[in-house]
Write an enzyme that holds these catalytic residues in place. Sequence first.
Site, PDB file in Angstrom:
ATOM      1  CE1 TYR A   1       1.503   3.408  -6.271  1.00 32.36           C
ATOM      2  CE2 TYR A   1       3.457   2.054  -5.954  1.00 32.36           C
ATOM      3  CZ  TYR A   1       2.351   2.415  -6.706  1.00 32.36           C
ATOM      4  OH  TYR A   1       2.108   1.770  -7.887  1.00 32.36           O
TER       5      TYR A   1
ATOM      6  CG  HIS B   1       9.802  -8.032  -9.888  1.00 29.34           C
ATOM      7  ND1 HIS B   1       9.056  -8.765 -10.776  1.00 29.34           N
ATOM      8  CD2 HIS B   1       9.188  -6.824  -9.789  1.00 29.34           C
ATOM      9  CE1 HIS B   1       8.041  -8.042 -11.209  1.00 29.34           C
ATOM     10  NE2 HIS B   1       8.091  -6.850 -10.622  1.00 29.34           N
TER      11      HIS B   1
ATOM     12  CB  SER C   1       8.073  -2.657  -8.035  1.00 29.83           C
ATOM     13  OG  SER C   1       7.767  -3.559  -9.069  1.00 29.83           O
TER      14      SER C   1
ATOM     15  CG  ASN D   1       1.621   6.576   4.339  1.00 29.93           C
ATOM     16  OD1 ASN D   1       2.404   7.178   5.078  1.00 29.93           O
ATOM     17  ND2 ASN D   1       0.392   7.014   4.096  1.00 29.93           N
ATOM     18  N   PRO D   2       4.998   3.986   1.838  1.00 31.60           N
ATOM     19  CG  PRO D   2       7.310   4.150   1.547  1.00 31.60           C
ATOM     20  CD  PRO D   2       6.119   4.927   2.027  1.00 31.60           C
ATOM     21  CD  GLU D   3       3.836  -1.985   4.288  1.00 32.95           C
ATOM     22  OE1 GLU D   3       4.807  -2.647   4.717  1.00 32.95           O
ATOM     23  OE2 GLU D   3       3.299  -1.060   4.916  1.00 32.95           O
ATOM     24  N   PRO D   4       6.721  -1.851   0.284  1.00 34.78           N
ATOM     25  CG  PRO D   4       8.957  -1.258   0.146  1.00 34.78           C
ATOM     26  CD  PRO D   4       7.768  -1.144   1.037  1.00 34.78           C
ATOM     27  CG  HIS D   5       3.824  -5.429  -2.317  1.00 39.78           C
ATOM     28  ND1 HIS D   5       3.696  -4.057  -2.287  1.00 39.78           N
ATOM     29  CD2 HIS D   5       3.235  -5.841  -3.469  1.00 39.78           C
ATOM     30  CE1 HIS D   5       3.049  -3.656  -3.370  1.00 39.78           C
ATOM     31  NE2 HIS D   5       2.764  -4.713  -4.115  1.00 39.78           N
ATOM     32  CG  LEU D   6       7.384 -11.841  -3.759  1.00 40.33           C
ATOM     33  CD1 LEU D   6       8.046 -11.565  -5.104  1.00 40.33           C
ATOM     34  CD2 LEU D   6       8.113 -12.954  -3.018  1.00 40.33           C
ATOM     35  CB  SER D   7       2.909  -9.154  -6.676  1.00 45.42           C
ATOM     36  OG  SER D   7       2.614  -7.876  -6.141  1.00 45.42           O
TER      37      SER D   7
END
EC number: 4.6.1.-
Length: 275
Positions: free
Chosen positions: A206, A122, A124, A208-214
Amino acid sequence: MEFLKHYEDDEDQDDENNTKDENVNKINKRQHFEIENVIDEIPDLPLSFFENFKKIKHYSSEIIDETNKKTRLFEHVEGNYPTFIYFKVPTKSRNDIKELIEQVKEIGNEINIKQDTETCFHISISRTFPIREHHIETFTQELKKTLKNQRSIDIQLSKECCVFINDNQSRIFLSIPINQSFKSNILKLIERIDSCLSLFKFPKYYDNPEPHLSISWSLITNNNNETNDENINYIPLNKFKNKEIIRDNLKLTDSFKVSRIFWNIGKTESFIDLQ
């Protein structure tokens, strides 16, 4: 004279009753005003409450979950439920995304970030925050209201593999960010969710958002000493920088549509379908 005496007594009694009535009215008005003020506010979770979370890494009160050696951002308190908002990344029906995930896992094995994340991949779109039990229903209704007219969005994963370090610098994640060409879609969605969170004084996403898939993770240690636990791998604190690009030539996958937003409150998963 006796008549006059009774008359004066009655008059005094009336004045006394009037005074009591006025006092009662004042008290009722004051109580009503106070009740209105209480209704207009969301108590129990002041901003200072979350400021303490930001400072948690400076204290020895960090909570270690011995099951998987993860450090919690806040201690479990009865009546508080950890909550976060996210959307799922399709893997079962998308071979290209599955192949990309396997490629990132191989990179993780090379740099010792190889502890698998949960099988449900997912992205977040909120921080994890605690919510009081008596706020759950109101928050859920407000979040649904916020997302009611939200349209589905298209997302594409980037060709980069990056590391992200969590708030209290206890874990490092090997992740795939969102392709920059599709990033604005998700940032607008995050803004809408932030507007809902701010009503309850919950922390926003956050800067300077950087949405990511972990994909995988490792614990961080503050020294270079090896741990005796062979089942858990550790990374020295200064080995990587937050958002550092590890590889930038991953295979580009096709985009996918986000048509459902999920949120977990404790162990309960809820969702809303987008338009």
